[in-house]
Design a protein around this motif. Structure first.
Motif, PDB file in Angstrom:
ATOM      1  N   THR A  28       0.772  -1.314   0.080  1.00  0.00           N
ATOM      2  CA  THR A  28       0.106  -0.151   0.029  1.00  0.00           C
ATOM      3  C   THR A  28       0.781   1.433   0.068  1.00  0.00           C
ATOM      4  O   THR A  28       0.367   2.428   0.223  1.00  0.00           O
ATOM      5  N   TYR A  29       2.180   1.219  -0.348  1.00  0.00           N
ATOM      6  CA  TYR A  29       3.091   2.322  -0.259  1.00  0.00           C
ATOM      7  C   TYR A  29       2.672   3.030  -1.638  1.00  0.00           C
ATOM      8  O   TYR A  29       3.331   4.314  -1.764  1.00  0.00           O
ATOM      9  N   ARG A  30       2.275   2.445  -2.409  1.00  0.00           N
ATOM     10  CA  ARG A  30       1.994   3.299  -3.807  1.00  0.00           C
ATOM     11  C   ARG A  30       0.625   4.067  -3.596  1.00  0.00           C
ATOM     12  O   ARG A  30      -0.170   3.275  -3.243  1.00  0.00           O
ATOM     13  N   PRO A  31       0.362   5.202  -4.437  1.00  0.00           N
ATOM     14  CA  PRO A  31      -0.917   5.781  -4.267  1.00  0.00           C
ATOM     15  C   PRO A  31      -2.094   4.803  -5.166  1.00  0.00           C
ATOM     16  O   PRO A  31      -1.648   4.190  -6.061  1.00  0.00           O
ATOM     17  N   TYR A  32      -3.194   4.936  -4.665  1.00  0.00           N
ATOM     18  CA  TYR A  32      -4.188   4.265  -5.511  1.00  0.00           C
ATOM     19  C   TYR A  32      -5.589   4.790  -5.159  1.00  0.00           C
ATOM     20  O   TYR A  32      -5.538   5.481  -4.072  1.00  0.00           O
ATOM     21  N   ALA A  33      -6.491   4.838  -6.180  1.00  0.00           N
ATOM     22  CA  ALA A  33      -7.887   5.280  -5.830  1.00  0.00           C
ATOM     23  C   ALA A  33      -8.590   4.040  -5.355  1.00  0.00           C
ATOM     24  O   ALA A  33      -8.197   2.759  -5.729  1.00  0.00           O
ATOM     25  N   MET A  34      -9.953   4.259  -4.777  1.00  0.00           N
ATOM     26  CA  MET A  34     -10.597   3.190  -4.196  1.00  0.00           C
ATOM     27  C   MET A  34     -11.806   3.425  -4.566  1.00  0.00           C
ATOM     28  O   MET A  34     -12.408   4.683  -4.722  1.00  0.00           O
ATOM     29  N   GLY A  35     -12.903   2.415  -4.813  1.00  0.00           N
ATOM     30  CA  GLY A  35     -13.961   2.447  -5.234  1.00  0.00           C
ATOM     31  C   GLY A  35     -14.828   1.735  -4.241  1.00  0.00           C
ATOM     32  O   GLY A  35     -14.448   0.718  -3.730  1.00  0.00           O
ATOM     33  N   TRP A  36     -16.136   1.761  -4.626  1.00  0.00           N
ATOM     34  CA  TRP A  36     -17.155   1.016  -3.803  1.00  0.00           C
ATOM     35  C   TRP A  36     -18.269   0.744  -5.031  1.00  0.00           C
ATOM     36  O   TRP A  36     -18.532   1.584  -5.748  1.00  0.00           O
ATOM     37  N   ALA A  50     -16.666   6.562  -5.649  1.00  0.00           N
ATOM     38  CA  ALA A  50     -14.977   6.321  -5.834  1.00  0.00           C
ATOM     39  C   ALA A  50     -14.326   7.728  -5.164  1.00  0.00           C
ATOM     40  O   ALA A  50     -14.971   8.755  -5.237  1.00  0.00           O
ATOM     41  N   ILE A  51     -13.010   7.456  -4.781  1.00  0.00           N
ATOM     42  CA  ILE A  51     -12.273   8.402  -4.318  1.00  0.00           C
ATOM     43  C   ILE A  51     -10.971   8.503  -4.830  1.00  0.00           C
ATOM     44  O   ILE A  51     -10.376   7.294  -4.747  1.00  0.00           O
ATOM     45  N   ASN A  52     -10.240   9.407  -5.062  1.00  0.00           N
ATOM     46  CA  ASN A  52      -8.839   9.190  -5.582  1.00  0.00           C
ATOM     47  C   ASN A  52      -7.680   9.008  -4.589  1.00  0.00           C
ATOM     48  O   ASN A  52      -8.125   9.318  -3.433  1.00  0.00           O
ATOM     49  N   ALA A  53      -6.619   8.988  -5.028  1.00  0.00           N
ATOM     50  CA  ALA A  53      -5.592   8.876  -3.833  1.00  0.00           C
ATOM     51  C   ALA A  53      -5.328   9.899  -2.811  1.00  0.00           C
ATOM     52  O   ALA A  53      -5.247  10.014  -1.759  1.00  0.00           O
ATOM     53  N   ARG A  54      -5.658  11.148  -3.584  1.00  0.00           N
ATOM     54  CA  ARG A  54      -5.492  12.625  -2.793  1.00  0.00           C
ATOM     55  C   ARG A  54      -6.557  12.757  -1.783  1.00  0.00           C
ATOM     56  O   ARG A  54      -6.689  13.530  -0.927  1.00  0.00           O
ATOM     57  N   GLY A  55      -7.881  12.239  -2.264  1.00  0.00           N
ATOM     58  CA  GLY A  55      -9.247  12.675  -1.575  1.00  0.00           C
ATOM     59  C   GLY A  55      -9.729  13.670  -2.138  1.00  0.00           C
ATOM     60  O   GLY A  55     -10.848  14.048  -1.525  1.00  0.00           O
ATOM     61  N   ASN A  56      -9.183  14.157  -3.245  1.00  0.00           N
ATOM     62  CA  ASN A  56      -9.776  15.575  -3.534  1.00  0.00           C
ATOM     63  C   ASN A  56     -10.714  15.324  -4.868  1.00  0.00           C
ATOM     64  O   ASN A  56     -11.045  16.408  -5.733  1.00  0.00           O
ATOM     65  N   THR A  57     -10.847  14.374  -5.321  1.00  0.00           N
ATOM     66  CA  THR A  57     -11.797  13.925  -6.476  1.00  0.00           C
ATOM     67  C   THR A  57     -12.442  12.691  -6.019  1.00  0.00           C
ATOM     68  O   THR A  57     -12.259  11.574  -5.512  1.00  0.00           O
ATOM     69  N   ILE A  58     -13.847  12.817  -5.956  1.00  0.00           N
ATOM     70  CA  ILE A  58     -14.925  11.822  -5.321  1.00  0.00           C
ATOM     71  C   ILE A  58     -16.244  11.647  -6.306  1.00  0.00           C
ATOM     72  O   ILE A  58     -16.675  12.900  -6.801  1.00  0.00           O
ATOM     73  N   ASN A  59     -16.389  10.728  -6.764  1.00  0.00           N
ATOM     74  CA  ASN A  59     -17.622  10.416  -7.481  1.00  0.00           C
ATOM     75  C   ASN A  59     -18.603   9.602  -7.048  1.00  0.00           C
ATOM     76  O   ASN A  59     -18.247   8.727  -6.208  1.00  0.00           O
ATOM     77  N   ARG A 102      -4.757   4.435 -12.056  1.00  0.00           N
ATOM     78  CA  ARG A 102      -5.426   5.705 -12.260  1.00  0.00           C
ATOM     79  C   ARG A 102      -5.472   6.281 -10.619  1.00  0.00           C
ATOM     80  O   ARG A 102      -6.543   6.521 -10.289  1.00  0.00           O
ATOM     81  N   PRO A 103      -4.318   6.397  -9.910  1.00  0.00           N
ATOM     82  CA  PRO A 103      -4.644   6.866  -8.443  1.00  0.00           C
ATOM     83  C   PRO A 103      -5.145   8.157  -8.543  1.00  0.00           C
ATOM     84  O   PRO A 103      -5.747   8.455  -7.510  1.00  0.00           O
ATOM     85  N   TRP A 104      -4.912   9.214  -9.440  1.00  0.00           N
ATOM     86  CA  TRP A 104      -5.563  10.393  -9.399  1.00  0.00           C
ATOM     87  C   TRP A 104      -6.949  10.500  -9.963  1.00  0.00           C
ATOM     88  O   TRP A 104      -7.190  11.954  -9.919  1.00  0.00           O
ATOM     89  N   MET A 105      -7.597   9.539 -10.188  1.00  0.00           N
ATOM     90  CA  MET A 105      -8.761   9.628 -10.903  1.00  0.00           C
ATOM     91  C   MET A 105      -9.590   8.934  -9.865  1.00  0.00           C
ATOM     92  O   MET A 105      -9.248   8.242  -8.749  1.00  0.00           O
ATOM     93  N   ALA A 106     -11.102   8.850 -10.001  1.00  0.00           N
ATOM     94  CA  ALA A 106     -11.888   8.066  -9.298  1.00  0.00           C
ATOM     95  C   ALA A 106     -12.928   7.728 -10.497  1.00  0.00           C
ATOM     96  O   ALA A 106     -14.168   7.990 -10.453  1.00  0.00           O
ATOM     97  N   THR A 107     -12.614   6.517 -10.914  1.00  0.00           N
ATOM     98  CA  THR A 107     -13.355   6.176 -12.188  1.00  0.00           C
ATOM     99  C   THR A 107     -14.436   5.450 -11.770  1.00  0.00           C
ATOM    100  O   THR A 107     -14.621   4.745 -10.609  1.00  0.00           O
ATOM    101  N   LEU A 108     -15.299   5.304 -12.866  1.00  0.00           N
ATOM    102  CA  LEU A 108     -16.898   4.554 -12.476  1.00  0.00           C
ATOM    103  C   LEU A 108     -16.598   3.129 -12.864  1.00  0.00           C
ATOM    104  O   LEU A 108     -17.707   2.528 -12.665  1.00  0.00           O
ATOM    105  N   SER A 109     -15.782   2.827 -13.579  1.00  0.00           N
ATOM    106  CA  SER A 109     -16.006   1.453 -14.285  1.00  0.00           C
ATOM    107  C   SER A 109     -15.084   0.596 -13.485  1.00  0.00           C
ATOM    108  O   SER A 109     -13.987   0.487 -13.155  1.00  0.00           O
ATOM    109  N   GLY A 110     -15.898  -0.659 -13.219  1.00  0.00           N
ATOM    110  CA  GLY A 110     -15.453  -1.757 -12.462  1.00  0.00           C
ATOM    111  C   GLY A 110     -14.174  -2.446 -13.053  1.00  0.00           C
ATOM    112  O   GLY A 110     -13.445  -2.974 -12.483  1.00  0.00           O
ATOM    113  N   ASN A 111     -14.155  -2.130 -14.553  1.00  0.00           N
ATOM    114  CA  ASN A 111     -13.105  -2.852 -15.127  1.00  0.00           C
ATOM    115  C   ASN A 111     -11.529  -2.247 -14.806  1.00  0.00           C
ATOM    116  O   ASN A 111     -10.539  -2.640 -15.250  1.00  0.00           O
TER     117      ASN A 111
END
Length: 126
Positions: A28-36, A50-59, A102-111
Motif C-alpha cells: 500500500t506504499y503506492r498511491p491508489y484510488a478506491m471505489g465502492w 469512488a475517491i482518488n488517492a489524494r481524496g480531492n476527487t470523489i464521484n 489511475r490513482p489520481w482519478m476516481a473512475t466509475l468502471s469496475g473494469n
C-alpha cells in the motif's frame, strides 16, 4: 497484491444509517484510488462511489448522491462509506476495490479496478 477486507454491513431499517469500512493491506506504499460497488441479487455489479488517492476527487452514482459519503484515511489504509437515509433498494453486497493504474482519478468502471474485497452484505428493511 493488495488485500481488501470490507466490514460494517448488516440489517437496518429504511431511513437508517450504516458505515462501511474497507481495510487495505499489502503493497500500500503506492498511491491508489478506491471505489465502492454493489451487487443486488440477480443484478449486475454497479458503481456506488469512488475517491482518488489524494481524496480531492470523489464521484458518486446518481442513486446515492446526497445520501452516501466516501472518505479515506491514507495513514491507516482505510476507506469508508457512510450511508444515510437508506432505502430497501440499497440492499446489496457492497464491495470495495482498488485502482492502482489511475490513482489520481476516481473512475466509475469496475473494469478499471485491480483488486477487490469479498464484500459485505447490507440489508435494508422497509
Amino acid at each position: 497484491q493488495v488485500h481488501l477486507v470490507e466490514s460494517g454491513g448488516g440489517l437496518v431499517q429504511a431511513g437508517g444509517s450504516l458505515r462501511l469500512s474497507c481495510a487495505a493491506s499489502g503493497p500500500t506504499y503506492r498511491p491508489y484510488a478506491m471505489g465502492w460497488f454493489r451487487q443486488a441479487p440477480g443484478q449486475e455489479r454497479v458503481f456506488v462511489g469512488a475517491i482518488n488517492a489524494r481524496g480531492n476527487t470523489i464521484n458518486y452514482s446518481d442513486s446515492v448522491k446526497g445520501r452516501f459519503t466516501i472518505s479515506k484515511d491514507n495513514a491507516k489504509n482505510m476507506v469508508y462509506l457512510q450511508m444515510n437515509s437508506l432505502k430497501p433498494e440499497d440492499t446489496a453486497v457492497y464491495y470495495c476495490a482498488v485502482d492502482i493504474d489511475r490513482p489520481w482519478m476516481a473512475t466509475l468502471s469496475g473494469n478499471d479496478y485491480d483488486y477487490w474485497g469479498l464484500g459485505t452484505q447490507v440489508t435494508v428493511s422497509s
